[in-house]
Design a protein around this motif. Structure first.
Motif, PDB file in Angstrom:
ATOM      1  N   ALA A  99     -79.342 -30.527 -46.716  1.00 49.65           N
ATOM      2  CA  ALA A  99     -80.275 -30.712 -47.907  1.00 49.65           C
ATOM      3  C   ALA A  99     -78.963 -29.793 -48.164  1.00 49.65           C
ATOM      4  CB  ALA A  99     -81.196 -30.102 -48.253  1.00 49.65           C
ATOM      5  N   GLY A 171     -79.853 -24.215 -55.038  1.00 52.27           N
ATOM      6  CA  GLY A 171     -81.214 -23.884 -54.460  1.00 52.27           C
ATOM      7  C   GLY A 171     -81.668 -22.962 -53.997  1.00 52.27           C
ATOM      8  N   LYS A 207     -85.920 -25.259 -51.097  1.00 51.18           N
ATOM      9  CA  LYS A 207     -86.066 -26.943 -50.523  1.00 51.18           C
ATOM     10  C   LYS A 207     -85.981 -26.119 -49.077  1.00 51.18           C
ATOM     11  CE  LYS A 207     -84.150 -28.654 -53.583  1.00 51.18           C
ATOM     12  NZ  LYS A 207     -84.145 -29.621 -54.087  1.00 51.18           N
TER      13      LYS A 207
END
Length: 278
Positions: A99, A171, A207
């Motif tokens: 991610a 993020g 995240k």
């Protein structure tokens, strides 16, 4: 809930994913290459693709972590190597299906100009992200400094992201030990912390959680991780309240705790799953 730990890539990227599965972890973190050097790695693309496919098949979440020498406020001679290394980290992590790549917040560079560190951070992030168009994100991590140091507040994290030219490529990763050490979350102010995060839309871009206890008290400014249960200054009750808070319920909790102080990571992950896994 998703629980896991930092794992070695000694057996390759697929090997790390398989190690996560063997310990019943649903998340893990790894260094994409030698953690002590900014050298760009010519990585095994096929191994990384196998890792991605394996994680997709087994529902395993992963993130990468930048190397120890990586700084978003590097000295002039380190700026170009840092940018190239970060792009290399992003490329590896993206092929692995991760991610994002966690990067520590920057440090002050001139005491006479408190804004200089932030300005250099934004410059470096822009130079990296203008060359990056894949899904893998840069994940800014909060720091464990004394209150007033760079990277200890939600406001700073959110503002640096918003001032970059490419905020959608950035993020956040929240470290519980760092938050505790910096007094961002001291174990007793969760409601205020959650309110601030909601007001600033911090949680919308969060995240992953680095799930660590602290060897030192709240506000100490010391980045020393302890195991979750029975060894640190964050109590089990405080962690219980944190884990069950609404913004964190679907996020991965990834241990960066000591594995040589009486409990192995596989056993610690099993304890997390037993207590909070449902």
């Amino acid at each position: 809930m998703l629980f896991g730990c930092h794992l070695s890539i000694r057996e390759g990227y697929l090997g790390a994913a398989k190690a996560a599965q063997r310990m019943n972890a649903s998340a893990y973190q790894y260094f994409p290459k030698n953690p002590r050097s900014l050298t760009v790695k010519n990585f095994n693309q096929e191994d990384a693709e196998f890792c991605r496919d394996f994680c997709e098949e087994h529902g395993i979440f992963s993130i990468a972590h930048t190397l120890y020498p990586t700084s978003l406020t590097p000295q002039p001679e380190k700026q170009d190597p840092t940018i190239k290394s970060l792009l290399n980290d992003l490329e590896i992590a993206n092929v692995c299906g991760s991610a994002g790549v966690v990067v520590h917040f920057g440090s002050p560079i001139r005491s006479s100009d408190p804004l200089a560190g932030y300005q250099l951070m934004i410059k470096i992030l822009n130079k990296v992200l203008c060359q990056w168009d894949e899904p893998c994100l840069i994940l800014l991590e909060n720091t464990a400094g004394q209150p007033g140091s760079m990277g200890t507040t939600i406001e700073e994290l959110v503002q640096v992201r918003s001032l970059c030219d490419y905020p959608d490529k950035i993020g956040f990763c929240l470290d519980t030990c760092h938050a505790f050490a910096s007094d961002l979350w001291n174990g007793d102010n969760l409601e205020d912390f959650l309110q601030k995060g909601e007001e600033l839309n911090y949680f919308e871009h969060l995240k992953a959680i680095h799930f660590n206890n602290s060897k030192y008290p709240a506000g100490s400014g010391k980045d020393r991780h302890a195991n979750i249960f029975n060894t640190g200054h964050i109590t089990e009750e405080q962690f219980d309240e944190f884990v069950k808070a609404e913004p964190f319920k679907k996020l991965p909790f990834i241990l960066e705790t000591p594995s040589d102080e009486g409990i192995k990571h596989a056993d610690e992950v099993a304890l997390l799953i037993k207590k909070w896994g449902k």
